[in-house]
Write a protein that holds these residues in place. Structure first.
Motif, PDB file in Angstrom:
ATOM      1  N   GLY A   1      -8.079  -6.742   8.174  1.00  0.00           N
ATOM      2  CA  GLY A   1      -6.750  -6.737   8.253  1.00  0.00           C
ATOM      3  C   GLY A   1      -5.995  -5.964   6.621  1.00  0.00           C
ATOM      4  N   VAL A   2      -6.792  -5.013   6.037  1.00  0.00           N
ATOM      5  CA  VAL A   2      -6.459  -4.193   4.940  1.00  0.00           C
ATOM      6  C   VAL A   2      -6.887  -3.118   5.156  1.00  0.00           C
ATOM      7  CG1 VAL A   2      -6.433  -4.605   2.673  1.00  0.00           C
ATOM      8  CG2 VAL A   2      -6.419  -7.062   3.292  1.00  0.00           C
ATOM      9  N   PHE A   3      -6.393  -2.226   4.871  1.00  0.00           N
ATOM     10  CA  PHE A   3      -5.967  -0.382   4.632  1.00  0.00           C
ATOM     11  C   PHE A   3      -5.861  -0.142   3.825  1.00  0.00           C
ATOM     12  CE2 PHE A   3      -5.835   3.204   7.385  1.00  0.00           C
ATOM     13  CZ  PHE A   3      -7.473   4.152   7.433  1.00  0.00           C
TER      14      PHE A   3
ATOM     15  N   THR B   1      -1.660  -4.457   4.070  1.00  0.00           N
ATOM     16  CA  THR B   1      -2.331  -5.093   5.329  1.00  0.00           C
ATOM     17  C   THR B   1      -1.850  -4.813   6.524  1.00  0.00           C
ATOM     18  OG1 THR B   1       0.232  -5.952   5.150  1.00  0.00           O
ATOM     19  CG2 THR B   1      -1.589  -7.696   3.945  1.00  0.00           C
TER      20      THR B   1
END
Lengths: 355, 355, 355, 355
Positions: free
Chosen positions: C70-72, C76
């Motif tokens: 869910g994090v890139f 978020t």
């Protein structure tokens, strides 16, 4: 987790049986400040109303919707909107045969097995009469998505399809079949009338196109726009199949044939094709959302069918009385309503998460 | 109302991206006392695993599932079961082209528009890799419904259908296409291999039959068994159509042709036919539940397609690297898993309301 | 409807047992584009971490949180955020006594009766260890509500309350009791140390104040802000009471004494008082939201208590090993986390419905 | 995720405003086959009905409940039960003052800020009138839990508490205060009458005890029985505090004082005490479930209070017309209804997961 509710942020709950005093829906989560009154909802109910031609059931229901809450000085207040439609034509008749035996193809046996008994009058809760509540709720949903235009029509009856070359949206309201193809409507008249006279029934396919919605609506992975539409449509009485875009035909294409190439446009991308039906990864792309829905022929036919009684004895049953020779026809306003309900919910959901 | 969750009483939530450290699922609501270990889930993951033949993507993933919670001394405890699968083969590659432009037919543009940016590595959250989590969760679901047998298979590839006269369930595991028809499998080898070699792709249809479930599962009107199945299947990557029983074919039948007459049987009623696909009024009838699912050809093809960059400029893209010429094949274990997940939920729901 | 989930649009699901390999949370519905990394969450976990003074349990857990999805690129993505915390100090010990008999005041008997058996190691799922997952999820929630400042502190231990005249927020971090009153902290040292040495335990009251939130958050009638807070706080281990604003004291006031008169202000209304605790009709008024939470003394004491075995035989038990003489102290970061989680959800919910 | 719904498997949705044509509730998930008619629900509504003594508001409402669906031949069918209560005494009056300015302590300002405008007639949706719908739904819930006996009573008014030595359940129905202590009732008569005559108001505490439920109801960790009760009670109009068992008093006990030792009994364990209020780890223990609820004095008082107009100007307001000097009194049937609704839901939930 009410199983008689649908939607997340824009959520409606329906109640009522075919032969009870009334049916209705409670719409929760509607944004405040939208102009509304009963007159704004009635046209959708009128379109679904039975008894308007010889091609639909002869039950006479005015289907007057009343708003009991959630509206003040002509505007939605943000609180639940209670909608009620009285049942008027609960024709007094003898139900002793359906009380005792299961009509094959109907929900009688399944309800009885699940709940131990059932309200057998006119199908009770499983009657298509309940769809009036959805249509009323759908009228509220439309107010939430003024940017969207929804158009549904019958594309096929008894295996006889419209010719897209003849497509004329203006024609849809001119015939009792919601056909956009006048020639098809003429042919269907014979098909449906034959079914009606012989106490038989025919199936139909309904198509629905929503235009105007932006890219970005849809909540992957288990609130996908296409999955929501599939549930919404498959839950309509007599529906047995749902397609998005090319649907099953896409399974017969190659990747090249199924491509939807994109090009720069002045107002977002332009697409060379819309095989995907306006949805990718469960999210709208800004193209028209296209859904196709298969309605089976109603099981209420005059030919007696072998069946069993509640006591497990063999018998035969046929459906007496009022009769809908092609139940898909009146599915058109219901399909439109479900499209509106899904889109209204996804719009609010998107706004909630993504601002 | 997590949009990454599915189910009501038996409910799972998935997380993870194609190229993150891991993917997983949390299964909540599983009844206590069921015997379980990782070995009970692994066969289902092995069936879905990529890289097992030249007909599927060459990504190499062992897909070893770990159970992190909810199990004690080999039995479920009634608390959440956390399942995790590490991503191993996140092949180092250059993503600069897909980072900058949208692959047509993929979820790239839709995700970017919805969320403002996206994890573009291998499709991120929209990758079919996530279905491994569903398959693992589905393995848990099967434990909840020991009375049910679920069988899925490919019934059509590239428009070439199996011959039901050749149907042999034992054949399904003998070919890389999950085909119950050996002759069809032989023909498909050429079809899929041609697609693979030419960098093209083909669509497929998957059928799934569940037997053994009793009458009475399903929660009308907005938790109908068929509506749940429609949502479950339409939410699988690349799926564009869902049918229950005769599906769209039913729309071409008359009421007589579509009838499922009932007769007394020793162990519940016997049905002369199963046009309805085992569901009436949204509730199981005790007949086999039959679902048909259309998979489009994957959009990842080697033929360059016109598209646009994130800045709205025209460009062309084709999909480099690993390639799934017929994504529907690996859909078979996923369809089975979704069937199991829907049925487990409906079983508990029925027990909750109806005792 | 996962019962191990909390929240509507911003929704988290926790999993894990005290002595399993790890615990964790999946946060769904987080808006995209928020800057986040593990370092942003760790301070909240560090505040809750056991073994930091002699006044809390001596279990040593680094409580390092990992973000698995869910994090890139440090932001978020709008997809589920999977958080995992490994269990490190699952001290090897003999559980044969708690396996066989029920610790009075604990969840042992209730779990066993509900599920038929239980993971008895360290309390299993019912252990306060699970609150680390909430604290991690709460760290994500705080990112969603940057306009809000949340401050919790212990206001009473063993019946000895702080003097509000001594209130100094800066003092809270200076003592092991989260006390805003240095004098009270000094007195509590003796109280808690006595309890620790004698193998007894004492109760505590935690207050939490959220400032900065606008008027308008809260979803009447069954998603009221105060009702959400009540559920959130009462669900924390060892909590037996929740008050909003004046709480039970309000029941002893007259309408005049309890009034919160309003006056025009430059930036919204000014209130003469805040008996209501910042909530009216379930909706925030823009005043500080004030919650008070009662923690019972932990039931883990060294004095043997009469109890029964799983076989229904009389026996006595006392809690061996690590011991939390005042479990309310470590409740402070948990109360803050639950406040953040409720407010994040209500913010998104409000945005979804009211734009 | 309707925010006007409560419960999971046994779930009700309420609708309606104080001065609309009607209010109502839709109850979904009720098991089939339960004997029910309007007469079975009416006594609960009669207990809550206003205007029965000079100690409650003089609004005259017959509060006749109608069942519009979900019942056939005197039994529940498993389909939604629609309950409707007409509003009769919507006294015509001049609302121009409350339309223009905010009554302090009421929901007026919060609703206006949230929704942009509000139905100001009699409090609209935020009126305690809505609780009649809960009481009707609670009547249905009681049918689901015949093993449980629920008893609520007022334990304190204006700071004057009952003497438990005088407790006599039979007395509760003998006085207008639901007091189990005749001596307290006599004292309260003066307290409430003074408040009434002077246009003031007083607070109250309501206690509720449920006996007969087995151990095992409750769904940890975020559907805990105590958390559900906290949400249910805190959501009642005018409630500011909720305690389970000893509540805040437990925070002043030691672990030894707070212990609930267990001993073998012939029919499950016997407990020496019930400090926990019948709930451990969020699950019922089989002991009586004890809840205590704090009602603030109503903000509707005759003493003018400084406030602001919708345009932000300073003004003063007092509440004209009908008046409830101690709103906690009529809270008794509402607290009982919420207890029944929570327990019915948890019973079905337990049955669904644990069989």
């Amino acid at each position: 987790m009410s199983v008689n509710s649908f939607g997340r942020l824009f959520r409606f709950t329906t109640w009522g049986e075919s032969h009870g005093p009334a049916i209705g829906a409670v719409v929760d989560g509607c944004p405040p400040g939208l102009a509304i009154n009963e007159g704004a909802l009635q046209p959708f109910l009128d379109a679904r109303r039975p008894g308007q031609s010889k091609f639909t059931t002869q039950r006479q229901e005015p289907d007057q919707v009343r708003i009991l809450s959630g509206v003040f000085e002509g505007k939605t207040t943000g609180t639940p909107i209670s909608l009620m439609i009285e049942n008027v034509d609960q024709r007094s008749k003898d139900y002793s045969d359906v009380a005792k035996a299961y009509r094959p193809g109907h929900a009688d046996y399944a309800y009885d097995t699940k709940y131990g008994f059932r309200d057998y009058r006119g199908g009770g809760r499983s009657s298509a009469r309940e769809t009036a509540s959805r249509v009323a709720a759908g009228g509220v949903a439309r107010l939430v998505i003024p940017e969207v235009t929804i158009l549904a029509y019958v594309s096929e009856i008894g295996g006889d399809a419209i010719d897209m070359a003849n497509f004329d949206a203006a024609e849809i309201g001119n015939n009792p079949f919601f056909s956009p193809d006048a020639a098809a409507a003429a042919r269907w008249e014979a098909i449906v009338d034959n079914a009606r006279k012989s106490g038989s029934s025919v199936g139909a396919v309904v198509e629905c196109v929503a235009t105007g919605l932006p890219a970005g609506w849809g909540a992957p992975l288990y609130g996908k726009l296409d999955a929501d539409l599939a549930a919404a449509m498959m839950g309509i009485n007599a529906v047995k199949g749902v397609e998005i875009g090319d649907g099953f035909a896409a399974a017969r294409l190659t990747g090249e044939q199924n491509a939807d190439p994109m090009r720069p446009g002045t107002d977002g991308p332009l697409f060379d094709a819309n095989h995907a039906g306006g949805i990718a990864g469960g999210i709208s792309t800004g193209q028209p959302v296209v859904v196709r829905v298969a309605f089976k022929p109603t099981s209420s036919i005059l030919t007696p069918q072998p069946t069993i009684t509640r006591d497990g004895e063999a018998t035969e049953l046929f459906t007496k009385g009022r009769h809908d020779p092609c139940v898909g026809i009146r599915g058109v306003p219901v399909v439109e309503a479900m499209m509106a309900l899904v889109l209204a919910d996804q719009k609010l959901l998107h706004r909630g998460q993504c601002g």
